[in-house]
Scaffold this motif. Sequence first.
Motif, PDB file in Angstrom:
ATOM      1  N   LEU A 114     -58.779  23.672  12.705  1.00  0.00           N
ATOM      2  CA  LEU A 114     -57.509  23.942  12.022  1.00  0.00           C
ATOM      3  C   LEU A 114     -57.410  23.155  10.720  1.00  0.00           C
ATOM      4  O   LEU A 114     -56.921  23.662   9.708  1.00  0.00           O
ATOM      5  N   ASN A 115     -57.909  21.913  10.755  1.00  0.00           N
ATOM      6  CA  ASN A 115     -57.893  21.117   9.519  1.00  0.00           C
ATOM      7  C   ASN A 115     -58.710  21.768   8.429  1.00  0.00           C
ATOM      8  O   ASN A 115     -58.337  21.761   7.262  1.00  0.00           O
ATOM      9  N   SER A 116     -59.884  22.318   8.825  1.00  0.00           N
ATOM     10  CA  SER A 116     -60.734  22.930   7.798  1.00  0.00           C
ATOM     11  C   SER A 116     -60.030  24.131   7.192  1.00  0.00           C
ATOM     12  O   SER A 116     -60.130  24.377   5.995  1.00  0.00           O
ATOM     13  N   ILE A 117     -59.278  24.863   8.014  1.00  0.00           N
ATOM     14  CA  ILE A 117     -58.553  26.013   7.476  1.00  0.00           C
ATOM     15  C   ILE A 117     -57.438  25.529   6.548  1.00  0.00           C
ATOM     16  O   ILE A 117     -57.266  26.039   5.435  1.00  0.00           O
ATOM     17  N   ARG A 118     -56.747  24.484   7.008  1.00  0.00           N
ATOM     18  CA  ARG A 118     -55.665  23.969   6.174  1.00  0.00           C
ATOM     19  C   ARG A 118     -56.201  23.505   4.821  1.00  0.00           C
ATOM     20  O   ARG A 118     -55.647  23.816   3.772  1.00  0.00           O
ATOM     21  N   LYS A 119     -57.347  22.809   4.893  1.00  0.00           N
ATOM     22  CA  LYS A 119     -57.949  22.324   3.654  1.00  0.00           C
ATOM     23  C   LYS A 119     -58.331  23.494   2.758  1.00  0.00           C
ATOM     24  O   LYS A 119     -58.105  23.494   1.561  1.00  0.00           O
TER      25      LYS A 119
END
Lengths: 537, 110
Positions: A28-33
């Motif tokens: 999810l963090n990678s998507i947010r980034k």
Amino acid sequence: MKKTVTINLSGIVFTLDEDAYESLQIYLNSIRKGFSNSEGCDEILADIEARIAELFKEMLEGATQVISMKELDQVIEVMGKVEDFIDDDSEETENSQEHTNEEQGEKQAYSRLYRDGEKRILAGICSGLSYRLQIDPIWLRILFVVFAGFFIPVYVILWIVIPEAKTTSEKLEMKGEPINIGSIGKTIEDSLNDITDRINKETAGMKGPNNPARKLLIRIIELITALVSVVFRFVTTIVGFTFSIVGFTLLATIIIIVFANGISSVWMPIADVDFPNQTQLLTMLFGNEMDLFLGKVGLGLLIGIPALALLYVGIKLIFKIKQSFIGLGLGLTCLWIVGLLLTIFTGATFIQEFRMEDEVVNVTSLDTATTDTLRISLNNDLFKHGDHQFRIGHGPGHFRIKLDEEHVYLGNPRLSIEKASGDQFEVHLYKKSRGTTTDEANNLAQQIKYLYQVSLDEITFDSHYEIQTNSKWRVQEVHVVLSIPEGKAVKLDDKILRILKWTDNASDSWPVDMVGKTWTMTSNNGLTCIGCDKDDL
Amino acid sequence: MELKVENTKAQMRKGVLEYCILSTLEKSEAYPSDIIAELKDAKMIVVEGTLYPLLTRLKNAELLSYRWEESKSGPPRKYYSLTGKGASFLKELTKTWDELQAAVNRVKKK
């Protein structure tokens, strides 16, 4: 048994294995980034979370109660990785991203190192680095061209270790914020927030959230972490620089010594080496070109590879490169072992060449020297003024070589004095050599050419002897023994000290005290200095 | 720059993707999973993640609107439908698509 974590995803509670929880968070963090700079980031993320929740829910309809890595992997496969869906809207969003970046200052604290395939000239290293250093790549390129000698190996290593930025998220990482005080501070802050969070969690149960003791503890840990990370970065950079410099120097030296004839002269405590005839010298030493070549390659690999490894590790430390290449390490280790075996092989062959020793003797009566007192002097013309190309040892009796295409002169022969059995002066010439077989040693010994001049009352020894240019050097030595009949005398010239060995005499004088004086061969005591002052001997 | 067939294919697909999304919504309103199912059948997309940013973009451009609907099997769902603006946009695109198709066919026949 596995620990589980309970999460709230889009308002629904799920139980996840701990590893699945961590992976989901990363995902999810990678998507947010990836979307952090596009409009409606939160909304997209919420939609994706809702969809994931729905997929989880579907999976939990059977007997499964906990989401494990297996379920998560399926979900990620359905949803796709962030690269899969960011890549699709490149230019448009990239431009808008740059704008929002400047406004919000939301770039990553560190840009990661990638090679910039889009703005490359060779491999995109200078332009990739320029993002990190926040300077125009042209300066790096100028630096590279000016110091090409130093930078070519560095460039090649960087080429190997730095990956090219291929996906959009990698390109964004590459172009991230430069390193400066602010960004370092931000990184430290980020990592501290992490730690503070953890401490908060762990201590929250025991004490109230605003307990002053807890706050103090957090402050102290913040401070320590900040110091440690700064010191750590500093130390690794210093170590990296040291490694690179030592590795590079060693590598350059080994390359020059092994594969070039570029150095004119090297002074070492035990040997003077002039390099113009290095190849001829080494060929004589090894006997054939092949062994010499194998020896050079072996030694080059044996020392060059650790030097290269040192340079590589140093560069990795300086630029904080985490990637490792198992294949590269394995390959280098194999090469190193090849180098070791080659060195051992050539070394063993080389030692074999010196296994046997043989000696030939010539005895000559000096019929012409009819005098009672023979003067002994030295012809040192060849090695005058330190005129040699290779020397081992300093002071009298050291080993010297002088060579060109036609001649190979060696020095020094050794001279000693004995009592003659007859009534004439005699010269006993011992020529000695080593070789693989006794025959070879004998042959090489025969080939030694040594000259001296005799007149009525004087004998002049050469301070050199000659071996053939096409023959090997196998420790050829010349030992001259001058026999003096009883009752006759010799006057030792000062220059003879260079070749004079310890010689038995009545006063047990050292060679250095024997020269410049006249010595008579007596029947009882051997060589005796007539009319010498006792203190002089 | 080197021209790769994969890139060209992706570019082509990308251009048509928005048109396809709008087309699926022409018949009736739909929830993302329905749209995905249809696009997957047509081999237009491979992973679901691709769709969400596009939907958000089309919604922000006021071509789409959505309403919430409760779901038994999970969180509430967004049902998307075309707005008036979206409908005329789609009409434009359909015209362009037909023209393009005709043009390509004509060029290929020659």
